[in-house]
Design an enzyme around this catalytic site. Sequence first.
Site, PDB file in Angstrom:
ATOM      1  N   HIS A  77      48.068  91.762 -52.416  1.00 13.59           N
ATOM      2  CA  HIS A  77      49.052  90.704 -52.155  1.00 13.59           C
ATOM      3  C   HIS A  77      50.189  90.856 -53.160  1.00 13.59           C
ATOM      4  O   HIS A  77      51.354  90.779 -52.789  1.00 13.59           O
ATOM      5  CB  HIS A  77      48.376  89.345 -52.254  1.00 13.59           C
ATOM      6  CG  HIS A  77      49.226  88.209 -51.798  1.00 13.59           C
ATOM      7  ND1 HIS A  77      49.805  88.177 -50.556  1.00 13.59           N
ATOM      8  CD2 HIS A  77      49.616  87.066 -52.423  1.00 13.59           C
ATOM      9  CE1 HIS A  77      50.509  87.051 -50.416  1.00 13.59           C
ATOM     10  NE2 HIS A  77      50.421  86.374 -51.546  1.00 13.59           N
ATOM     11  N   CYS A 122      51.600  82.463 -46.434  1.00 13.33           N
ATOM     12  CA  CYS A 122      51.793  83.901 -46.653  1.00 13.33           C
ATOM     13  C   CYS A 122      50.624  84.744 -46.165  1.00 13.33           C
ATOM     14  O   CYS A 122      50.683  85.979 -46.211  1.00 13.33           O
ATOM     15  CB  CYS A 122      52.043  84.157 -48.132  1.00 13.33           C
ATOM     16  SG  CYS A 122      53.453  83.230 -48.755  1.00 13.33           S
ATOM     17  N   LYS A 132      55.306  94.960 -51.932  1.00 11.49           N
ATOM     18  CA  LYS A 132      56.297  93.894 -52.080  1.00 11.49           C
ATOM     19  C   LYS A 132      57.311  94.235 -53.151  1.00 11.49           C
ATOM     20  O   LYS A 132      58.409  93.658 -53.177  1.00 11.49           O
ATOM     21  CB  LYS A 132      55.600  92.572 -52.410  1.00 11.49           C
ATOM     22  CG  LYS A 132      54.799  91.969 -51.265  1.00 11.49           C
ATOM     23  CD  LYS A 132      54.202  90.626 -51.656  1.00 11.49           C
ATOM     24  CE  LYS A 132      53.435  90.001 -50.492  1.00 11.49           C
ATOM     25  NZ  LYS A 132      52.182  90.718 -50.174  1.00 11.49           N
ATOM     26  N   PHE A 161      49.904  79.804 -49.797  1.00  6.55           N
ATOM     27  CA  PHE A 161      49.892  78.417 -50.255  1.00  6.55           C
ATOM     28  C   PHE A 161      48.912  77.620 -49.398  1.00  6.55           C
ATOM     29  O   PHE A 161      48.807  77.818 -48.186  1.00  6.55           O
ATOM     30  CB  PHE A 161      51.282  77.799 -50.121  1.00  6.55           C
ATOM     31  CG  PHE A 161      52.277  78.257 -51.159  1.00  6.55           C
ATOM     32  CD1 PHE A 161      51.891  78.997 -52.250  1.00  6.55           C
ATOM     33  CD2 PHE A 161      53.610  77.921 -51.028  1.00  6.55           C
ATOM     34  CE1 PHE A 161      52.811  79.410 -53.212  1.00  6.55           C
ATOM     35  CE2 PHE A 161      54.543  78.324 -51.977  1.00  6.55           C
ATOM     36  CZ  PHE A 161      54.140  79.062 -53.065  1.00  6.55           C
ATOM     37  N   GLU A 197      44.352  88.055 -58.699  1.00  2.30           N
ATOM     38  CA  GLU A 197      43.989  89.055 -57.693  1.00  2.30           C
ATOM     39  C   GLU A 197      43.308  90.246 -58.361  1.00  2.30           C
ATOM     40  O   GLU A 197      42.347  90.808 -57.821  1.00  2.30           O
ATOM     41  CB  GLU A 197      45.211  89.516 -56.905  1.00  2.30           C
ATOM     42  CG  GLU A 197      44.836  90.408 -55.729  1.00  2.30           C
ATOM     43  CD  GLU A 197      46.003  90.773 -54.833  1.00  2.30           C
ATOM     44  OE1 GLU A 197      45.748  91.330 -53.739  1.00  2.30           O
ATOM     45  OE2 GLU A 197      47.168  90.525 -55.211  1.00  2.30           O
ATOM     46  N   HIS A 223      58.736  89.608 -50.896  1.00  2.00           N
ATOM     47  CA  HIS A 223      57.621  88.919 -50.236  1.00  2.00           C
ATOM     48  C   HIS A 223      58.091  88.389 -48.891  1.00  2.00           C
ATOM     49  O   HIS A 223      58.858  87.438 -48.810  1.00  2.00           O
ATOM     50  CB  HIS A 223      57.127  87.781 -51.119  1.00  2.00           C
ATOM     51  CG  HIS A 223      55.849  87.160 -50.644  1.00  2.00           C
ATOM     52  ND1 HIS A 223      55.265  87.463 -49.422  1.00  2.00           N
ATOM     53  CD2 HIS A 223      55.025  86.256 -51.224  1.00  2.00           C
ATOM     54  CE1 HIS A 223      54.167  86.753 -49.273  1.00  2.00           C
ATOM     55  NE2 HIS A 223      53.994  86.026 -50.350  1.00  2.00           N
TER      56      HIS A 223
END
Length: 411
Positions: free
Chosen positions: A301, A162, A333, A397, A312, A338
């Site tokens: 994010h 991502c 998002k 990831f 975050e 996402h």
Amino acid sequence: MRRVVITGMGVVSPVGNNLETFWNNIKAGVNGIGMVTRFDVTDYPCKVAGEVKDFDVTEFVDKKEARRMDRYTHYAVAAAKMAVEHSGLNLDEVDKERMGVILGSGVGGLETLEAQQRTLLEKGPGRISPFFIPMMISNMGAAQVAIMTGAKAINESVVTACASGTNAVGDAFHVIRRGMADIMISGGAEAVITPLALAGFCSMKALSTVEDPEKACRPFDVNRDGFVMGEGAGILVMEELEHAKKRGATIYAEVVGYGATDDAHHITAPAPDGEGGARAMAQAIADAGLSPEDVDYVNAHGTSTPYNDKFETRAIKTVFGDHAYKLKVSSTKSMTGHMLGAAGGVEAIVCAMSISDSFIPATIHYETSDPECDLDYVPNRGMEAPVNVAISNSLGFGGHNATIVLKKYED
């Protein structure tokens, strides 16, 4: 070091398939998430996604050529063509050997892989398409953009889950700054709202199981329960400043900093307290020659997962200290879902437009505050405000962390 500016942008997304529609809908807080329509999700725990709607690839690519591309490449090529057109570049006049492409995609041509696997099982190996491999491999988005624009400088495909789109933009920024190219086409593309991908993310318990599209993706809300998949592409045209000025280009923002780190912690979970993300932000701000207090807006994010949003938030506090409570932080998002490898490209465009248009978009679907997420997330309604410096975070990831810093252009 050479200065790098953004002169063109193109978008394919759940909230619009061109820059104007996309940005107007982001400003208005339009929700692009709905029930999955592409296949039957009766047996899936997650039934919602941010699908691209009303997209016709033949507006950008010949029908015969389109059949030889995966859907993620359709999105990449369309967004790239729109970005080049928006930039005003005359491709007949630019030095193609000084123009390159770096695109990110977390997965690449998964839809093609699924379809060809069915063909293999049902009809045998002799019926596999000769275009299967070049349709599937994740570098083909970048390759097709280069073929269609004639870009002959560096051409790369970034695969960092991502974080792919943000790593691509950051790498392209450094390519121009180091003098390896004058123009870079960069961003990300993804198209993995497919039966296998949705099943895989469901199996790992990463997705929201809320069936109400107005509640499924709610970043930083205490009731968040997982992310919602999105798809599309966000592509930027980036140029060396003097190159852009010489041709009289419109400059939307300047790219001034880039940071990239890894957690080295876990294949899916972020490092405790978001320490890797914090290092990426700190690196990017230092690379820009700025201080944390210079930053006005953070496009987070913000995936709407329990761990990401909490960590975050902690990472932002680590980097910004008391200034964290003066920042505006939002997750777009909440509107797009996402978009995985495309997210960084699309969210870089959000930051550039926030600077250019003096507008900070909202985090929609926000209802109930979380004591562990206590910053100003611009809940539910965007706001007119000057933005001189914006940063965009992407975390993937494998522990990949990437941050870019954009600044209002001053001669």
